[in-house]
Enzyme design. Structure first.
Site, PDB file in Angstrom:
ATOM      1  CD  GLU A  94     -11.167  70.468  49.733  1.00 32.82           C
ATOM      2  OE1 GLU A  94     -10.314  69.621  50.042  1.00 32.82           O
ATOM      3  OE2 GLU A  94     -12.002  70.916  50.537  1.00 32.82           O
ATOM      4  N   GLY A 110     -18.490  71.884  72.668  1.00 35.59           N
ATOM      5  CA  GLY A 110     -18.202  71.769  71.237  1.00 35.59           C
ATOM      6  C   GLY A 110     -18.030  70.319  70.815  1.00 35.59           C
ATOM      7  CB  ALA A 160      -9.809  67.332  60.963  1.00 36.31           C
ATOM      8  CG  ASP A 184     -10.280  75.140  63.619  1.00 38.48           C
ATOM      9  OD1 ASP A 184      -9.398  74.267  63.674  1.00 38.48           O
ATOM     10  OD2 ASP A 184     -10.980  75.338  62.617  1.00 38.48           O
ATOM     11  CB  VAL A 188     -21.354  77.784  76.898  1.00 41.26           C
ATOM     12  CG1 VAL A 188     -20.692  78.488  78.075  1.00 41.26           C
ATOM     13  CG2 VAL A 188     -21.383  76.276  77.109  1.00 41.26           C
ATOM     14  N   GLY A 246     -17.143  69.179  67.753  1.00 39.76           N
ATOM     15  CA  GLY A 246     -16.354  69.014  66.531  1.00 39.76           C
ATOM     16  C   GLY A 246     -15.301  67.933  66.739  1.00 39.76           C
ATOM     17  CG  PHE A 247     -12.745  66.683  63.547  1.00 42.92           C
ATOM     18  CD1 PHE A 247     -12.901  65.343  63.219  1.00 42.92           C
ATOM     19  CD2 PHE A 247     -13.119  67.635  62.613  1.00 42.92           C
ATOM     20  CE1 PHE A 247     -13.390  64.959  61.985  1.00 42.92           C
ATOM     21  CE2 PHE A 247     -13.610  67.266  61.376  1.00 42.92           C
ATOM     22  CZ  PHE A 247     -13.747  65.928  61.057  1.00 42.92           C
ATOM     23  N   GLY A 248     -12.191  68.144  67.860  1.00 43.79           N
ATOM     24  CA  GLY A 248     -11.491  68.235  69.140  1.00 43.79           C
ATOM     25  C   GLY A 248     -12.329  67.718  70.291  1.00 43.79           C
TER      26      GLY A 248
END
Lengths: 449, 449
Positions: A176, A17, A331, A313, A85, A19-21
């Site tokens: 938003e 992954g 995030a 997440d 995966v 993403g941010f993590g």
């Protein structure tokens, strides 16, 4: 084995992954004595907090996407692999990709969550969610085609349906989106049409519980709702969506049933863990919550597997708050978890340990529209223009860190010189897989059926 | 009837096509005593000369697209309609759209051309052309997926096929694509992969006649080829493509037949008129050339119909050069033709006339790659860095005129303030129709089969 100071091959950290993590974990391991492999279905990191801007035509998809290879280009200990995966073998310490197999010493799973429809998956094509670049472009297409259709439509009732925009879910994403759509209709497009008055467009925001922005303190929810109404958004709280058919949303408010004709229905409610959560839990017996997120230990590992971490997440971290409420799916949590795991590994290599993970909450931000946002720094809560400035600054700041946005924006014309190509995302892959980064909204929004 | 100084409804000018020709005609009619309706299949004008940049990840699609409604927003006498013209009735002075009918007093047809495959339409999905935003995103996907696949591929032969890029057609589009791909492989991506050396990628440019850039003087063609070879492009002229199968291009050079394994084949050859040409010629008997372009009169009208004009790439204007060679299919021709028709109409309203259209050729430009381009100003021809600077300036200049690019790029972060939303293009429409603006390459490129 954890010690790389001998002749064994270097400790292999596999991160699933981007993403941010996952990205922050990889970046924090740059100087560590490890080999890192970062696997993602997509070839880019998506700055998902601004995805609603793409959905409303404010930004291009490339503006909020960073090629993972470019971001990690100078990390010589890191390889990026594009793939999915399909299986994990924790005993053999192997993962299977669609087309190959990889061994790991440490596995970091950060595949995030995607939206879902509470068992009404048939709603998906009528009310698209906002998780992937493809989602955003789909929504953008629907929104602007709706105005084009209204311009041509002579039947006032049909025209009304084209100018009704319904957003399901009053979390940050829904708020938003609603704010941006209101500005689009009431400002941006005002002079662009001849047969319709776009300011007659109705933007309806539906929220299941009694206030918008459930993650925030009630006073900020009230201010957010007021700002939305100033922008011309119709906010309906305590409202449940009971059905979505073509061009028709059925809602229930207390005992009242209402049907709203709309050609453009957007979904900002509902969260479920990515498939990786299920795969991992099947293979390791790791516990999951109702949404399928993996319930992690205080050090972000899973029970019995100190070399398998779940962050972002996809992780349910219940150890911080007395009430066992998990950390929010935002995030900053993912970033801090990624950095924590990297630091924990570095300690381990030295035979040392690290105290349990603790999320430093610097506050929450949500933008409502032009010049309006809400900020919750804990010690101080406020809204309005200053909040909006802070929101803008924070987002630009993080974009700059990923080396696109401002930089790419100003320097686009010079990208022959800089040799940068910021828009390398690959879209329209068959059945475009959801890019799995954090989602700021949704799972606190009890839209029931 | 042509005089709007009485109580009759204003003279109605219908323009079909929002490319350079149609858009310039509409803009030049802003102050004229007419009602203007601009019809396009898409909701945006595409700056097609930079489309190859989108195909190679240098720019986002939104960066080179301007919403037609925004461009013409302040033209109060102009309405933009999104739709496709299916029929023309020149006697009744009506056109039929898919979903409505319109009367016109004057009709300006500027629907341009699209690429084609010389009767080998089955090649289309194997070797996509570069005419629409969707084409560009498709090519971008293929190009970057090829590198990802090569990174994973262990079989050296298969890997080679993933790293072979074949471009068919040595006109400006083919040359610009080849140069950009070479830079991408040899510079931009150099440090991004771990298993492959992207600088081993082979970029092969095929041209049917004996030199690249056939529209240009031979000495510039030679310089262009030299610059391409400096960039690492393999240029093969006098080479005909005889077959394209999955991952295999068959070429003939004299008597030599060769087969080139390649996973990425791009089509920059062949031009045919948009369907509107056929519709118009059927309805009016207007003569067409082999490519289906309408052969126009010296005043850009068609025979017997002084109120029907054809401009831009769709028009074959044979009156300028002794040899009857048509004007090239480039933006400046389309722009000047659009302005000419607008001026001619204004004269007509006053009962005056205008001499025949004459194209002022300010010169030709083609970019080859970083710091290299060729310029032909007629009185002077040169290449290299200065040529590249001029190319860049000219393109930025025209982008600025369309109010995106630089402005949008620098100000993206401020689009709440400016209320601009520059990325309003609608993509991924079912069977994305080709946006019909000029194509700078191709129809002089005799790739035969």
């Amino acid at each position: 084995m954890l010690n790389a100071a001998n002749n064994q091959p270097p400790h292999h950290v596999v991160i699933v992954g981007g993403g941010f993590g996952g990205l922050y974990a990889a970046q924090s391991l740059r100087k560590a004595p490890v080999k890192v492999t970062l696997i993602d279905k997509r070839n880019f990191h998506l700055f998902q907090p601004l995805l609603y801007q793409v959905a409303t035509g404010g930004l291009s998809a490339g503006d909020i996407s960073s090629p993972l290879r470019a971001v990690l280009s100078r990390h010589k200990n890191t390889q990026v692999l594009m793939g999915e995966v399909t299986d994990v073998d924790p005993k053999q310490k192997k993962i299977r990709l669609n087309d190959q197999e990889l061994s790991y010493d440490t596995l970091i799973v950060a595949t995030g969550v995607s939206h879902h429809y509470f068992g009404n998956e048939q709603w998906a094509e009528k009310a698209p969610g906002l998780k992937t670049v493809e989602n955003a472009l789909d929504i953008r297409r629907r929104v602007f085609l709706a105005f084009e259709a209204a311009e041509k439509e002579t039947d006032p009732e049909k025209r009304r349906a084209w100018l009704n925009f319904v957003i399901v879910g009053g979390g940050p994403t829904g708020v938003e989106l609603a704010g941006a759509l209101a500005e689009l209709a009431h400002n941006t497009l005002k002079d662009d049409f001849r047969s319709i008055d776009t300011s007659e467009a109705k933007i309806l925001l539906l929220e299941g519980i009694d206030r918008v922005l459930p993650p925030y303190p009630p006073e900020l929810s009230a201010k957010a709702q007021a700002s939305l109404e100033d922008l011309g958004v119709t906010v309906q709280t305590s409202t449940l969506v009971t059905n979505i058919e073509d061009n028709l949303v059925t809602i229930r408010r207390g005992d009242q049933i209402e049907q709203i004709p709309s050609q453009t229905i957007l979904w900002a409610a509902g969260m479920k863990a990515s498939k990786m959560g299920e795969i991992l839990s099947k293979a390791t017996g790791a516990p999951c919550d109702r949404a399928g997120r993996v319930i992690v230990q205080p050090d972000l590992t899973i029970p019995d597997y100190p070399n398998i971490f779940v962050i972002g997440d996809l992780a349910n971290f219940p150890h911080q708050y007395e009430d066992g409420k998990p950390l929010p799916g935002v995030a900053p949590v993912a970033m801090q978890e990624g950095q924590y795991v990297a630091n924990l590994l570095k300690k381990r290599f030295k035979g040392e340990t690290l105290p349990a993970f603790h999320y430093k909450d610097y506050g929450s931000l949500a933008v409502i529209g032009r010049h309006a946002a809400v900020v919750d720094f804990g010690f101080i809560k406020f809204s309005g223009f200053l909040a909006w400035l802070i929101w803008t600054f924070v987002h630009i700041f993080f974009l700059i860190e990923f080396d696109n946005k401002i930089l790419v924006m100003i320097q686009w014309g010079w990208n022959y010189f800089t040799r940068k190509r910021g828009a390398r995302l690959i879209t329209n892959q068959d059945a475009a897989p959801p890019i799995e980064v954090e989602d700021q909204s949704n799972y606190r929004t009890p839209v029931k059926v």
